[in-house]
Design an enzyme around this catalytic site. Structure first.
Site, PDB file in Angstrom:
ATOM      1  N   LYS A 223       0.818  -1.216   0.000  1.00 19.72           N
ATOM      2  CA  LYS A 223       0.000   0.000   0.000  1.00 19.72           C
ATOM      3  C   LYS A 223       0.851   1.264   0.000  1.00 19.72           C
ATOM      4  O   LYS A 223       2.025   1.251   0.361  1.00 19.72           O
ATOM      5  CB  LYS A 223      -0.989  -0.024   1.176  1.00 19.72           C
ATOM      6  CG  LYS A 223      -2.135  -0.998   0.886  1.00 19.72           C
ATOM      7  CD  LYS A 223      -3.256  -0.962   1.893  1.00 19.72           C
ATOM      8  CE  LYS A 223      -4.330  -1.980   1.469  1.00 19.72           C
ATOM      9  NZ  LYS A 223      -5.383  -2.130   2.475  1.00 19.72           N
ATOM     10  N   ARG A 257      -3.481 -10.044   5.088  1.00 17.89           N
ATOM     11  CA  ARG A 257      -3.814 -10.092   3.656  1.00 17.89           C
ATOM     12  C   ARG A 257      -2.603  -9.599   2.872  1.00 17.89           C
ATOM     13  O   ARG A 257      -2.170  -8.468   3.074  1.00 17.89           O
ATOM     14  CB  ARG A 257      -5.050  -9.214   3.413  1.00 17.89           C
ATOM     15  CG  ARG A 257      -5.610  -9.258   2.005  1.00 17.89           C
ATOM     16  CD  ARG A 257      -6.879  -8.407   1.909  1.00 17.89           C
ATOM     17  NE  ARG A 257      -7.437  -8.428   0.561  1.00 17.89           N
ATOM     18  CZ  ARG A 257      -7.013  -7.663  -0.429  1.00 17.89           C
ATOM     19  NH1 ARG A 257      -6.048  -6.784  -0.240  1.00 17.89           N
ATOM     20  NH2 ARG A 257      -7.568  -7.754  -1.622  1.00 17.89           N
TER      21      ARG A 257
END
Ligand code: PT1
Length: 286
Positions: A223, A257
């Site tokens: 991210k 995740r």
């Protein structure tokens, strides 16, 4: 915690922290866009993630990264359902569907999905009812705003307290809809309407979410938080993502995740080992 979730007949064992492998079947995903769109490529990638130790594979047909546009129900079904049908024949681990659309939840369940991963936390019309109908475990995620606008001006006075209150209210909404809290997983939604300091506060304060009861899922892989803090573009976010996975595990996350399953699982297992082994030593802990 000794909890095993029943994901459509496949066990998701959360007695130890585990890794959820990401399988994007979107043409526009932020880090591996387009690579796994064809069913054959998706299957090969899922099998590789399973071999690398993924405990569950998350199939997503709608990008929710900052700035992304939604897709129609028809388009999302066309992306996700054939892949789930094929995967459920060849993969042994549970399959998750990353969707907030009730129509996709129901079709994915029929196609073999064992868990619903909803970044909208069942706030769409009909989503509570659809999720209830499937009887599947559900991940409820926090997001401030919508993917298109969420990074414009994220604002909180107490980010951990507000995310916690939101997740509590969604547990209550699920319960009102007849969904047992034993079927729930919670997620602070890293990068979903959060600045870097907001994300950092949530990662550091994750234990305030784990004490709500349900297992917590954390998604930080590749991210922009990692990119901005370290000054790394794709594809150089692996080490930072693995470090973030270790921190999330340290602070109580049960499901990480991630795109890079083998590397992430090493970090998760090492962190889990240190935490449990340190716990087992009498008198010597701080
Ligand atoms: C997540 C998650 C998800 N993240 C769950 N599902 C994405 N349960 C998709 C960026 O800042 O964390 N938890 N499904 C991907 N979303 C993002 C968000 C991707 C932010 C990238 C960024 O770069």
């Amino acid at each position: 915690m000794e909890r095993v979730l029943d994901c459509a007949g496949r066990a998701l064992d959360l007695s130890r922290p585990c890794v959820m492998g990401i399988l994007n079947v979107t043409p526009d995903s932020f880090s591996d866009g387009g690579d796994f769109v064809g069913a054959d490529a998706a299957i090969a990638h899922a099998l590789a993630m399973q071999a690398a130790g993924a405990a569950i594979i998350d199939v997503g047909g709608e990008s929710t990264r900052p700035g992304s546009q939604g897709v129609s129900v028809a388009e999302e079904l066309a992306r996700v359902i054939p892949v789930l049908e094929a995967l459920s024949q060849v993969v042994n681990v549970p399959l998750s569907v990353d969707t907030s659309k009730p129509e996709v939840m129901l079709a994915a369940w029929r196609a073999g999905a064992g868990l619903i991963n909803d970044v909208m936390a069942l706030r769409r019309d009909g989503a509570l009812e659809a999720a209830k109908q499937t009887g599947l475990p559900i991940c409820l995620m926090h997001m401030q705003g919508t993917p298109q606008t969420m990074q414009q001006r994220p604002h909180y006075t107490d980010v951990v307290g507000e995310v916690r209150a939101f997740l509590r209210s969604r547990i209550a909404a699920a319960s009102q809809a007849g969904i047992d809290s034993n079927q729930l997983i919670l997620d602070p939604g890293f990068g979903f309407g959060k600045t870097d300091p907001h994300n950092a506060a949530l990662l550091a304060g994750l234990s305030q979410l784990t004490d709500l009861g349900p297992p917590v899922l954390a998604g930080l892989s590749r991210k922009s938080l990692v990119g901005r803090v370290l000054g790394r573009d794709m594809p150089d976010r692996l080490a930072g993502s693995v470090a973030a996975a270790a921190l999330a595990t340290r602070n109580g996350a049960r499901i990480i995740r991630a795109h890079d399953v083998a590397e992430t699982l090493d970090a998760v297992r090492l962190t889990d080992y240190v935490m449990s082994a340190a716990d087992a030593v009498p008198f010597e802990q701080g």
